[in-house]
Design an enzyme around this catalytic site. Structure first.
Site, PDB file in Angstrom:
ATOM      1  CG  HIS A  62      -1.818  -1.102   1.412  1.00  0.00           C
ATOM      2  ND1 HIS A  62      -2.834  -1.625   2.454  1.00  0.00           N
ATOM      3  CD2 HIS A  62      -2.295  -2.045   0.121  1.00  0.00           C
ATOM      4  CE1 HIS A  62      -3.525  -2.475   2.126  1.00  0.00           C
ATOM      5  NE2 HIS A  62      -3.113  -2.935   1.031  1.00  0.00           N
ATOM      6  CG  HIS A 109      -7.320  -2.810  -1.984  1.00  0.00           C
ATOM      7  ND1 HIS A 109      -6.807  -1.706  -1.382  1.00  0.00           N
ATOM      8  CD2 HIS A 109      -6.645  -3.880  -1.674  1.00  0.00           C
ATOM      9  CE1 HIS A 109      -5.775  -2.262  -0.534  1.00  0.00           C
ATOM     10  NE2 HIS A 109      -5.762  -3.724  -0.621  1.00  0.00           N
ATOM     11  CG  ASP A 158      -3.351  -4.926  -2.817  1.00  0.00           C
ATOM     12  OD1 ASP A 158      -2.985  -4.122  -2.347  1.00  0.00           O
ATOM     13  OD2 ASP A 158      -4.191  -5.859  -2.723  1.00  0.00           O
ATOM     14  CG  HIS A 166      -0.237  -9.698  -2.626  1.00  0.00           C
ATOM     15  ND1 HIS A 166      -0.071  -8.189  -3.029  1.00  0.00           N
ATOM     16  CD2 HIS A 166      -1.206  -9.693  -1.712  1.00  0.00           C
ATOM     17  CE1 HIS A 166      -0.925  -7.420  -2.404  1.00  0.00           C
ATOM     18  NE2 HIS A 166      -1.607  -8.258  -1.298  1.00  0.00           N
TER      19      HIS A 166
END
EC number: 3.5.1.108
Length: 294
Positions: free
Chosen positions: A75, A232, A236, A259
């Site tokens: 973030h 969001h 990321d 991720h």
């Protein structure tokens, strides 16, 4: 086009998402060609934000070594990247970057307070030369050549509050602040309860995440955007791909990315030098690209 750093150091404090402990954070200027460096003051760990230093991607992007780590860096890195900052030292006194409100908004405020200073060294760009894709079943992340960077993301959750969402984001600092920075991380109540039983997500709350039970959103204020979830995911992705070590010129596309897939993509890009070119911009192109960070 010149490299940048902070005009001055700034400090803050927040809660660590997983350990639930207060974490002090300080953002400091660095000289040219230093890159993005994290420093854990409690154990003396210094580590650059590069793919080879990623040690875990299960719940967040985590960098470190066999002894110590720094978690939930994405973030903050997303905001640093959007502000075009090439050189910065990020000091924390614990194993996590504080989660703040679950978005990048607080970090944008810190960067606004610090200001940006141009350095004498020339900024380098990583220009994507061909399509590179990493997949896992039906999930994939991909970069492709482009003169105007965009992030295209699609998610599909079997939950009435999410469902199928798609968003295309043309990258610029202004667009990031307006469209992406305020989008919060999200999770499901059943998963939070499971994580807490393992000693994780101890700092998670309705103040720093969008939380859902089986049918609805539990946050009394509701969503910041109707499609906050997919926004969001783009937040990321910007943070994860900043570990390439330079601003990249190309398009990013994802279906249900993570991720881990983002990390595998950064490694795939850098594995073959024919995938990219490190270059500086002509005076004309530099003026055009500087507008992205205006």
């Amino acid at each position: 086009m010149k490299q940048t750093t902070l005009a001055k150091a700034v400090s803050g404090i927040g809660i660590g998402l997983h350990k639930g402990e207060p974490i002090k954070i300080r953002l400091e200027p660095l000289e040219a060609n230093s890159g993005i460096v994290f420093y854990r003051s409690d154990v003396g760990l210094s580590v650059q934000a590069l793919p080879q230093n990623v040690v875990n991607t299960q719940m967040a992007t985590v960098i470190g070594n066999a002894s110590h780590y720094i978690s939930t860096i994405e973030h903050l890195l997303s905001a640093v990247y959007a502000y075009g900052i090439d050189n910065i030292r990020i000091v924390v006194d614990g194993a996590e970057v504080p989660v703040m409100d679950g978005s990048s908004a607080s970090f944008c405020m810190m960067l606004d307070e610090a200001g940006i200073r141009k350095l004498e060294a020339t900024k380098r760009l990583l220009v994507i030369k061909k399509e590179i894709e990493v997949s896992e079943g039906t999930k994939f992340v991909r970069v492709s050549p482009s003169s105007k960077p965009t992030y295209n993301f699609m998610i599909d959750f079997n939950h009435p509050s999410i469902g199928k969402q798609e968003y295309s984001f043309e990258f610029s600092k202004r667009n990031f602040i307006e469209e992406i920075a305020k989008a919060r991380t999200f999770g499901f109540l059943k998963d939070v309860q499971m994580l807490r039983s393992r000693g994780l997500a101890l700092g998670g709350s309705l103040d720093n995440a969008v939380v859902m039970d089986e049918t609805k959103i539990l946050n009394p204020e509701g969503l910041r955007f109707s499609n906050e979830f997919v926004r969001h995911k783009i937040l990321d992705a910007i943070g994860d791909l900043s570990l390439l070590g330079a601003p990249f010129l190309g398009d990013y596309t994802s279906h249900a990315g993570s991720h881990n897939l983002n990390h595998e993509l950064t490694k795939a890009i850098l594995r073959d030098p024919s995938n990219y070119e490190i270059k500086t911009l002509s005076a004309e192109k530099a003026v055009e690209f500087e507008r992205v960070y205006a």
